[in-house]
Write a protein that holds these residues in place. Structure first.
Motif, PDB file in Angstrom:
ATOM      1  N   THR A  62     -12.450 -20.425   3.480  1.00  0.00           N
ATOM      2  CA  THR A  62     -12.485 -18.982   3.753  1.00  0.00           C
ATOM      3  C   THR A  62     -11.210 -18.507   4.448  1.00  0.00           C
ATOM      4  OG1 THR A  62     -13.639 -19.262   5.865  1.00  0.00           O
ATOM      5  CG2 THR A  62     -15.007 -18.927   3.902  1.00  0.00           C
ATOM      6  N   ARG A  63     -10.362 -19.437   4.840  1.00  0.00           N
ATOM      7  CA  ARG A  63      -9.081 -19.076   5.462  1.00  0.00           C
ATOM      8  C   ARG A  63      -7.967 -18.890   4.434  1.00  0.00           C
ATOM      9  NH1 ARG A  63      -7.428 -22.639  10.147  1.00  0.00           N
ATOM     10  NH2 ARG A  63      -6.120 -20.818  10.478  1.00  0.00           N
TER      11      ARG A  63
ATOM     12  N   GLU B 239      -7.934 -13.097  -1.376  1.00  0.00           N
ATOM     13  CA  GLU B 239      -9.204 -12.461  -1.005  1.00  0.00           C
ATOM     14  C   GLU B 239     -10.374 -12.941  -1.855  1.00  0.00           C
ATOM     15  OE1 GLU B 239     -11.311  -8.109  -0.712  1.00  0.00           O
ATOM     16  OE2 GLU B 239      -9.140  -8.201  -0.881  1.00  0.00           O
ATOM     17  N   GLU B 240     -10.203 -13.046  -3.172  1.00  0.00           N
ATOM     18  CA  GLU B 240     -11.292 -13.489  -4.046  1.00  0.00           C
ATOM     19  C   GLU B 240     -11.737 -14.911  -3.698  1.00  0.00           C
ATOM     20  OE1 GLU B 240     -14.269 -13.603  -6.839  1.00  0.00           O
ATOM     21  OE2 GLU B 240     -13.198 -11.894  -6.009  1.00  0.00           O
ATOM     22  N   GLN B 241     -10.796 -15.769  -3.358  1.00  0.00           N
ATOM     23  CA  GLN B 241     -11.158 -17.137  -2.952  1.00  0.00           C
ATOM     24  C   GLN B 241     -11.939 -17.129  -1.648  1.00  0.00           C
ATOM     25  OE1 GLN B 241      -8.176 -20.174  -3.013  1.00  0.00           O
ATOM     26  NE2 GLN B 241      -7.262 -19.388  -4.884  1.00  0.00           N
ATOM     27  N   ARG B 242     -11.591 -16.262  -0.736  1.00  0.00           N
ATOM     28  CA  ARG B 242     -12.332 -16.170   0.536  1.00  0.00           C
ATOM     29  C   ARG B 242     -13.780 -15.762   0.289  1.00  0.00           C
ATOM     30  NH1 ARG B 242      -7.642 -13.510   2.430  1.00  0.00           N
ATOM     31  NH2 ARG B 242      -8.718 -11.515   2.303  1.00  0.00           N
ATOM     32  N   ARG B 243     -13.974 -14.747  -0.565  1.00  0.00           N
ATOM     33  CA  ARG B 243     -15.340 -14.291  -0.867  1.00  0.00           C
ATOM     34  C   ARG B 243     -16.152 -15.382  -1.547  1.00  0.00           C
ATOM     35  NH1 ARG B 243     -13.778  -8.659  -2.532  1.00  0.00           N
ATOM     36  NH2 ARG B 243     -12.885  -9.849  -4.207  1.00  0.00           N
ATOM     37  N   THR B 244     -15.538 -16.023  -2.521  1.00  0.00           N
ATOM     38  CA  THR B 244     -16.221 -17.104  -3.236  1.00  0.00           C
ATOM     39  C   THR B 244     -16.533 -18.255  -2.294  1.00  0.00           C
ATOM     40  OG1 THR B 244     -15.121 -16.491  -5.290  1.00  0.00           O
ATOM     41  CG2 THR B 244     -16.017 -18.701  -5.169  1.00  0.00           C
ATOM     42  N   ALA B 245     -15.576 -18.593  -1.450  1.00  0.00           N
ATOM     43  CA  ALA B 245     -15.773 -19.704  -0.519  1.00  0.00           C
ATOM     44  C   ALA B 245     -16.885 -19.414   0.481  1.00  0.00           C
ATOM     45  CB  ALA B 245     -14.468 -20.013   0.212  1.00  0.00           C
ATOM     46  N   SER B 246     -17.009 -18.175   0.924  1.00  0.00           N
ATOM     47  CA  SER B 246     -18.080 -17.859   1.877  1.00  0.00           C
ATOM     48  C   SER B 246     -19.446 -17.977   1.215  1.00  0.00           C
ATOM     49  CB  SER B 246     -17.876 -16.480   2.499  1.00  0.00           C
ATOM     50  OG  SER B 246     -17.950 -15.472   1.524  1.00  0.00           O
TER      51      SER B 246
END
Length: 187
Positions: A26-27, A31-38
């Motif tokens: 999430t770091r 942005e899309e990777q952060r949302r997916t990771a969360s």
């Protein structure tokens, strides 16, 4: 989950480590990777909590309803996100499977007469369809992971930050799909 304690602990470890790695993702600067990771971190930690052997911790009856509600909200969120990309469809199926498993566990009495962690089994058709989906996803995702690792060729660890590495995100999703398949088959 029910069944032997050893597979439960192994499943717990797999899901907890996967959830922890997703939480670290999430770091990411993307942005899309952060949302997916969360979303994937929530799934990993939720699966880890469900995998704790019943001999260690049998949650109160209301906990399964709470899990169903949390993953119900995650399912709505994944459904909304699925409008923009196919990857979110997998999240939709995964969160829906978590709602299904929590609902089944909340309705099943255990051997002691209390709800949860007992010999729960939902409708065989639903369980079978979900198991079939996750088995297919494991095979497809595993096959995708091999070429991704081979394409990297040389040592690229310094070129791409660890939290943005595509093959690690694929491995994370593969691990969770294997965990979900195991949870469905243990029912």
């Amino acid at each position: 989950m029910h069944g032997s304690a050893s597979p439960g602990w192994l499943l717990f470890a797999l899901c907890a480590v996967t959830g922890a790695y997703c939480l670290l993702r999430t770091r990411s600067a993307v942005e899309e990777q952060r949302r997916t990771a969360s979303a994937e971190a929530l799934m990993g930690f939720g699966m880890a909590a469900m995998a704790v052997p019943a001999a260690v911790m049998a949650p109160p009856h209301w906990a399964w309803g709470a899990w169903a509600a949390v993953f119900g909200v995650a399912t709505v969120r994944a459904g909304w996100a699925a409008r923009s990309g196919g990857h979110h469809l997998h999240h939709l199926v995964g969160t829906g499977a978590m709602v299904y498993m929590a609902a089944v566990m909340s309705l099943a009495p255990s051997a002691s007469g209390h709800h949860g962690h007992g010999a729960a089994a939902g409708p065989p058709a639903v369980t079978g369809l979900l198991a079939l989906y996750f088995a297919g996803y494991v095979l497809w995702s595993g096959a995708r992971l091999v070429p991704a690792a081979a394409a990297l060729g040389g040592d690229t660890r310094g070129a791409v930050p660890w939290r943005d590495r595509v093959e690690l995100a694929h491995a994370c999703r593969l691990s969770m799909a294997m965990g979900m398949l195991a949870m469905l088959l243990m029912r």
